[in-house]
Write a protein that holds these residues in place. Structure first.
Motif, short mmCIF file in Angstrom:
data_model
loop_
_atom_site.label_atom_id
_atom_site.label_comp_id
_atom_site.label_asym_id
_atom_site.label_seq_id
_atom_site.Cartn_x
_atom_site.Cartn_y
_atom_site.Cartn_z
N ASN A 154 -44.31 -16.89 22.66
CA ASN A 154 -44.93 -16.55 21.37
C ASN A 154 -45.75 -15.25 21.46
OD1 ASN A 154 -43.82 -18.70 20.05
ND2 ASN A 154 -45.70 -19.90 19.88
N ARG A 155 -45.39 -14.35 22.38
CA ARG A 155 -46.17 -13.11 22.52
C ARG A 155 -45.60 -11.94 21.72
NH1 ARG A 155 -47.01 -14.88 28.04
NH2 ARG A 155 -45.55 -13.36 28.88
N GLY A 156 -44.55 -12.16 21.00
CA GLY A 156 -44.09 -11.15 20.05
C GLY A 156 -43.21 -10.07 20.64
N LEU A 157 -43.28 -8.88 20.05
CA LEU A 157 -42.35 -7.80 20.38
C LEU A 157 -42.87 -6.91 21.51
CD1 LEU A 157 -41.24 -6.74 16.78
CD2 LEU A 157 -40.00 -8.18 18.41
N ALA A 158 -43.11 -7.50 22.67
CA ALA A 158 -43.57 -6.71 23.82
C ALA A 158 -42.54 -5.65 24.20
CB ALA A 158 -43.85 -7.64 25.00
N ALA A 159 -41.27 -5.93 23.95
CA ALA A 159 -40.20 -4.99 24.33
C ALA A 159 -39.80 -4.09 23.16
CB ALA A 159 -38.99 -5.76 24.84
N LYS A 160 -40.73 -3.88 22.24
CA LYS A 160 -40.40 -3.21 20.98
C LYS A 160 -39.69 -1.86 21.16
CE LYS A 160 -42.73 -1.34 16.95
NZ LYS A 160 -44.01 -1.13 16.28
N GLU A 161 -40.22 -1.01 22.01
CA GLU A 161 -39.61 0.33 22.15
C GLU A 161 -38.20 0.26 22.70
OE1 GLU A 161 -41.75 3.61 23.69
OE2 GLU A 161 -43.68 2.82 23.05
N MET A 162 -37.99 -0.66 23.63
CA MET A 162 -36.66 -0.79 24.22
C MET A 162 -35.68 -1.39 23.23
SD MET A 162 -37.38 0.59 26.97
CE MET A 162 -39.03 1.15 27.30
N ILE A 163 -36.17 -2.32 22.41
CA ILE A 163 -35.32 -2.90 21.36
C ILE A 163 -34.92 -1.82 20.37
CG2 ILE A 163 -35.31 -4.50 19.40
CD1 ILE A 163 -37.08 -6.37 21.14
N ALA A 164 -35.86 -0.93 20.04
CA ALA A 164 -35.55 0.17 19.10
C ALA A 164 -34.44 1.06 19.66
CB ALA A 164 -36.81 0.98 18.82
N ILE A 165 -34.46 1.25 20.98
CA ILE A 165 -33.40 2.06 21.60
C ILE A 165 -32.04 1.36 21.47
CG2 ILE A 165 -32.54 2.92 23.82
CD1 ILE A 165 -35.52 3.52 24.52
N LEU A 166 -32.03 0.04 21.69
CA LEU A 166 -30.76 -0.69 21.54
C LEU A 166 -30.26 -0.59 20.10
CD1 LEU A 166 -31.03 -4.00 23.60
CD2 LEU A 166 -30.57 -1.68 24.36
N ILE A 167 -31.18 -0.75 19.15
CA ILE A 167 -30.77 -0.69 17.74
C ILE A 167 -30.16 0.68 17.43
CG2 ILE A 167 -31.67 -0.63 15.37
CD1 ILE A 167 -33.68 -2.84 16.31
N ALA A 168 -30.73 1.72 18.01
CA ALA A 168 -30.23 3.08 17.75
C ALA A 168 -28.90 3.35 18.46
CB ALA A 168 -31.27 4.11 18.19
N GLU A 169 -28.70 2.76 19.61
CA GLU A 169 -27.58 3.16 20.46
C GLU A 169 -26.39 2.21 20.52
OE1 GLU A 169 -27.39 6.05 21.98
OE2 GLU A 169 -29.41 6.72 21.45
#
Lengths: 269, 70
Positions: A166-181
């Motif tokens: 339940n700690r949320g989007l700790a990997a937010k920046e890396m997830i954004a990269i996946l969404i972009a790529e």
């Protein structure tokens, strides 16, 4: 969700058209009898399950009796430590008569419960070739995600933060990269603790969110399921709407600068 | 092992009964065979074969079903 109506903004996975972008899990409920009301309130159309040895002494009964018939079952391969074990569990899940979708989950680190990307990609390749719709649960790692694209995955499911935390989007920046790529739906799975975090993931362009612990461990799981359903829908709508620009510094008035009764805003534009 | 009268069920010794089939074994463990999958000696057995497949002493079976999970 109305079954015979095409949703305005569908998510298509494995040939299935989904109107809701919230997937829910069925673990950790204080009583499995809560699940039908949670499913209804969430609006979710996809639900995860696990496979375990049949144990006569297990008092919980058959989980399938609690899952609405309209829902698409997504068995996971939890308990698998290698690709071979995940493949075995996936085949058993299909033999149990619950379709050909599978969430690949390969974990051998019992402390951190982080998924093994290499073993996951190997299992994905084998199962995709056997006709499964494969949804692999992985770290938000660009190279692992690319290997999953090559392996025939139907989506990539990066964790927001460690499973069950339940700690949320700790990997937010890396997830954004996946969404972009990555040219596949990116479904944020694991760690999302609050509706605001699910909403943020959707605003970022995630295709869906999978939520279990945050709903199951809420004081009122049914109300929390409803909140998550709304948050995911709101985040998706915001993503499609296109968030406005962010100023790097300073401020800009929302009200017109001209015609103010006082001189306070004169000279602003 | 007590002679040949046992099988291995889900990793544990289990008594073998004459005439035992996969279906009868499943019925002794679960209220319904729905959502149950069986692996016998390492191979998945299709549910439509549960009734006709005899269980032999010494067979190794895994009988699994769905539970809650994320």
């Amino acid at each position: 969700m109305t079954e015979n109506k095409t949703p305005a903004d569908p998510l298509v996975l494995g040939g299935q058209t989904l109107g809701s972008r919230l997937f829910i899990g069925t673990g950790k409920y204080s009583s499995d009898a809560l699940i039908p009301a949670v499913a209804e309130a969430s609006g979710a159309e996809v639900v995860t399950l696990a496979l375990r040895r049949l144990d006569r002494s297990n008092p919980r009964g058959d989980i399938l009796t609690h899952i609405p018939a309209r829902m698409r079952l997504l068995p996971n391969t939890s308990g698998a430590r290698t690709a071979a074990e995940a493949v075995r569990v996936a085949r058993l899940a299909r033999a149990a008569g619950c379709g050909d979708w599978v969430k690949i989950e390969v974990i051998s680190d019992a402390r951190n419960l982080l998924p093994d990307g290499y073993e996951t990609a190997k299992a994905t390749e084998i199962l995709a070739r056997e006709g499964f719709t494969v949804l692999p649960y992985v770290n938000a790692d660009l190279y692992v995600a690319r290997s999953l694209v090559s392996a025939g995955a139907a989506a990539v499911m990066p964790l927001g933060s460690p499973i069950g935390s339940n700690r949320g989007l700790a990997a937010k920046e890396m997830i954004a990269i996946l969404i972009a790529e990555i040219p596949l739906p990116v479904i944020v799975d694991a760690g999302i603790g609050r509706p605001s975090q699910a909403c943020e993931a959707m605003e970022m362009g995630a295709a869906a969110c999978l939520v279990n612990t945050a709903i199951a461990t809420a004081v009122d799981p049914v109300a929390m399921a409803r909140a998550f359903g709304r948050a995911v829908a709101a985040g998706r709508e915001a993503c499609l709407a296109g968030p406005g620009r962010v100023l790097e510094r300073g401020a800009a008035p929302s009200s017109p600068g001209e015609g103010a009764l006082t001189g306070f805003l004169q000279g602003e534009s | 092992m007590t002679g040949n009268a046992t099988l291995i069920l889900n990793g544990e010794e289990h008594p073998h009964a004459p005439g035992m089939t996969v279906a009868s074994l499943v019925a002794s463990l679960a209220q319904s065979p729905a959502g149950v999958a069986v692996e016998i000696n390492g191979a998945i057995l299709s549910p439509e074969l549960f009734a006709q497949r005899q269980v032999q002493p010494g067979d190794t079976l895994e009988i699994i079903r769905f539970v809650g999970g994320g």
